[in-house]
Motif scaffolding. Structure first.
Motif, PDB file in Angstrom:
ATOM      1  N   GLU A 266       0.856  -1.188  -0.167  1.00 43.43           N
ATOM      2  CA  GLU A 266       0.091  -0.017  -0.046  1.00 43.43           C
ATOM      3  C   GLU A 266       0.891   1.360  -0.151  1.00 43.43           C
ATOM      4  OE1 GLU A 266      -3.514   0.681   0.099  1.00 43.43           O
ATOM      5  OE2 GLU A 266      -3.884  -1.169  -0.071  1.00 43.43           O
ATOM      6  N   LYS A 271      -2.516  -1.295  -4.613  1.00 39.26           N
ATOM      7  CA  LYS A 271      -3.609  -1.276  -3.513  1.00 39.26           C
ATOM      8  C   LYS A 271      -3.583  -3.003  -3.293  1.00 39.26           C
ATOM      9  CE  LYS A 271      -7.618  -0.647  -1.792  1.00 39.26           C
ATOM     10  NZ  LYS A 271      -7.855  -0.015  -0.375  1.00 39.26           N
ATOM     11  N   SER A 272      -3.822  -3.150  -1.997  1.00 31.05           N
ATOM     12  CA  SER A 272      -3.533  -4.527  -1.507  1.00 31.05           C
ATOM     13  C   SER A 272      -4.417  -4.740  -0.390  1.00 31.05           C
ATOM     14  CB  SER A 272      -2.050  -4.613  -0.876  1.00 31.05           C
ATOM     15  OG  SER A 272      -1.808  -5.991  -0.465  1.00 31.05           O
ATOM     16  N   ASP A 290     -13.343  -7.138  -2.433  1.00 33.70           N
ATOM     17  CA  ASP A 290     -12.781  -6.215  -2.791  1.00 33.70           C
ATOM     18  C   ASP A 290     -11.773  -6.757  -4.046  1.00 33.70           C
ATOM     19  OD1 ASP A 290     -13.864  -4.293  -1.479  1.00 33.70           O
ATOM     20  OD2 ASP A 290     -12.081  -4.239  -0.011  1.00 33.70           O
ATOM     21  N   LYS A 295     -11.203  -4.111  -6.910  1.00 34.65           N
ATOM     22  CA  LYS A 295     -10.870  -2.774  -5.970  1.00 34.65           C
ATOM     23  C   LYS A 295      -9.328  -2.879  -5.186  1.00 34.65           C
ATOM     24  CE  LYS A 295     -15.640  -1.950  -4.782  1.00 34.65           C
ATOM     25  NZ  LYS A 295     -16.561  -2.021  -3.623  1.00 34.65           N
ATOM     26  N   ALA A 296      -8.858  -4.144  -5.570  1.00 35.13           N
ATOM     27  CA  ALA A 296      -7.505  -4.545  -4.973  1.00 35.13           C
ATOM     28  C   ALA A 296      -6.712  -5.080  -5.998  1.00 35.13           C
ATOM     29  CB  ALA A 296      -7.525  -5.020  -3.449  1.00 35.13           C
ATOM     30  N   ARG A 297      -5.590  -4.880  -6.315  1.00 35.58           N
ATOM     31  CA  ARG A 297      -4.822  -5.646  -7.457  1.00 35.58           C
ATOM     32  C   ARG A 297      -4.158  -6.805  -6.499  1.00 35.58           C
ATOM     33  NH1 ARG A 297      -0.116  -3.070  -9.988  1.00 35.58           N
ATOM     34  NH2 ARG A 297       0.158  -5.497 -10.644  1.00 35.58           N
TER      35      ARG A 297
END
Length: 449
Positions: A266, A271-272, A290, A295-297
């Motif tokens: 982060e 994004k994690s 997410d 929304k998070a890679r």
């Protein structure tokens, strides 16, 4: 072969068609006719081969075309045992999607979640009950779960349940079930305990084996990046930055380490989310939502996520830490290369992990391609040992080493698996011990991962 040719109920075929499921996978093509015919079944298949539909479609067809017995609230006619809450949720979600046009109630119960909603669901009536063993024992002891009407028992990932110490709990549950039931047991491996369980609780089971024990999907390419342990984080960030459009699961060894790594990603602008056994069920489900919603890679996970997560089209899995048990490598990387798609498995390996890598290569029965990334070469070489695959001396190709990449054997549809460009620049057997009983199983159920 098509799903129509298997003779499934029209409502099931309609739901499958809407999900673009037209052709059965090998495990489905072999297992579904046997299950529909009422046979007990031993199904051997790796994760990602479509085994949930292989057992789910026949049992839903049975419920749709036959009547249950008794009056009052519906008792479960099908019981599915799963080792982890993630797998229980995935199985129940899949069955609901298949049963979209059927009046069939599917409900999952598992540890780490409140008892109240589960008690309410069981009181209202459940047709298909998906459960982890420890939480089901809780309900049996309370009298809130009744298993005397069960017609079909499914044990999914039976090898994993034995690994987690659930054998005493499973035997207690089996003792509550009608002897006349149909039993379907699915497992990645058929070791001695699995075979003994089958002999004890199944009736002349048919066996379907799609993949040999611990064989990894041919569509997955494997690569090792040697690196000092203290520089793994920087190398990981560089790899992820070079692939900005790929979602990735990164596996770590400890809960604290996964939390810290997620925070560091982060801080680097990646994004994690993290998932492990110390997270509440609500936190774990939110992290998965997410991740699935993009929304998070990056999903950073302990081995709690190595089985039971169904992430469509996941292109890459990275082992930040190698697993302590070599077989867990197979389950980790099974998150990619699913349903005929190609995938990559990268492992960041420090010199101290050479012994673990050697064990993994023995399980794979093949070398893993070893590629040093410029600027991240380890201060000392990985000493694989003279008896290990991949222990050959470096050839004239410089830092690339002389390890042959895993050969892309034929994929299920007869097409060779594609090779991908390199990432980055330049490239205990824990079965029941006879003691602890259900309580031991419950503790592991609640705290798994």
């Amino acid at each position: 072969m098509t799903f129509e040719s298997l003779g499934l109920a029209p409502a099931l075929l309609r739901a499958l068609s809407e999900q673009n499921y037209n052709t059965p996978t090998p495990i489905q093509a072999e297992a579904i006719p046997l299950a529909l015919a009422g046979h007990d079944l031993l199904g051997g298949a790796q994760t990602g081969t479509g085994k949930t539909a292989a057992f789910g479609l026949p049992l839903l067809h049975r419920l749709a075309t036959t009547q249950g017995h008794g009056n009052g609230p519906r008792k479960p006619r099908v019981l599915i045992l799963a080792p982890t809450r993630e797998l229980a949720l995935q199985v129940s979600d899949s069955l609901r999607s298949y049963a979209k046009y059927l009046r069939i109630n599917v409900h999952a119960i598992f540890g780490g979640a409140g008892m109240g909603p589960q008690l309410d669901a069981l009181r209202r009536g459940v047709d298909v009950l998906v459960a982890t063993p420890g939480r089901l024992i809780d309900h049996l002891e309370r009298g809130s779960a009744k298993l005397d009407a069960v017609e079909v028992l499914v044990m999914d990932e039976a090898d994993r349940m034995l690994d987690m110490g659930f054998l005493p709990a499973i035997k207690r549950i089996l003792g509550r079930l009608p002897a006349s039931r149909q039993t379907l047991l699915f497992s990645a491996t058929f070791e001695a305990q699995i075979k003994q369980l089958a002999l004890e609780f199944m009736r002349n089971p048919q066996q379907v084996q799609i993949a040999a024990n611990n064989i990894v999907a041919d569509a997955i390419s494997h690569r090792v990046h040697p690196v000092d342990g203290g520089r793994k984080r920087d190398l990981l960030i560089q790899i992820l930055a070079a692939r900005p459009n790929d979602q990735v699961i990164v596996f770590g060894r400890t809960k604290h380490g996964c939390n810290r790594l997620s925070e560091q990603l982060e801080e680097a602008g990646l994004k994690s989310v993290a998932i492990h056994g110390n997270k509440s069920q609500a936190q774990r489900q939110k992290a998965l939502r997410d991740f699935k919603a993009n929304k998070a890679r990056v999903l950073v996970a302990t081995d709690v996520a190595a089985r039971g997560l169904d992430i469509p089209s996941l292109p890459l899995v990275i082992n930040f830490d190698l697993p302590m048990v070599a077989e867990d490598y197979v389950h980790r990387i099974g998150r990619t290369g699913r349903n005929g798609a190609s995938g990559e498995a990268l492992s960041l390996v420090s010199p101290d992990e050479a012994g673990l890598l050697r064990q993994i290569q023995r399980i794979l029965k093949d070398d893993i391609e070893m590629v040093s990334v410029a600027g991240f070469e380890p201060t000392r070489p990985l000493r694989m040992g003279s008896d290990a695959p991949g222990a050959r001396r470096p050839g004239p190709g410089g830092n690339r080493g002389n390890n042959a990449p895993r050969k892309p054997a034929h994929r299920p549809h007869g097409k060779p698996a594609p090779r991908h460009a390199h990432a980055g620049p330049k490239q205990h057997r824990g079965g029941g011990n006879g003691g602890g009983g259900a309580q031991q199983g419950q503790r592991r159920d609640r705290n798994a991962g």
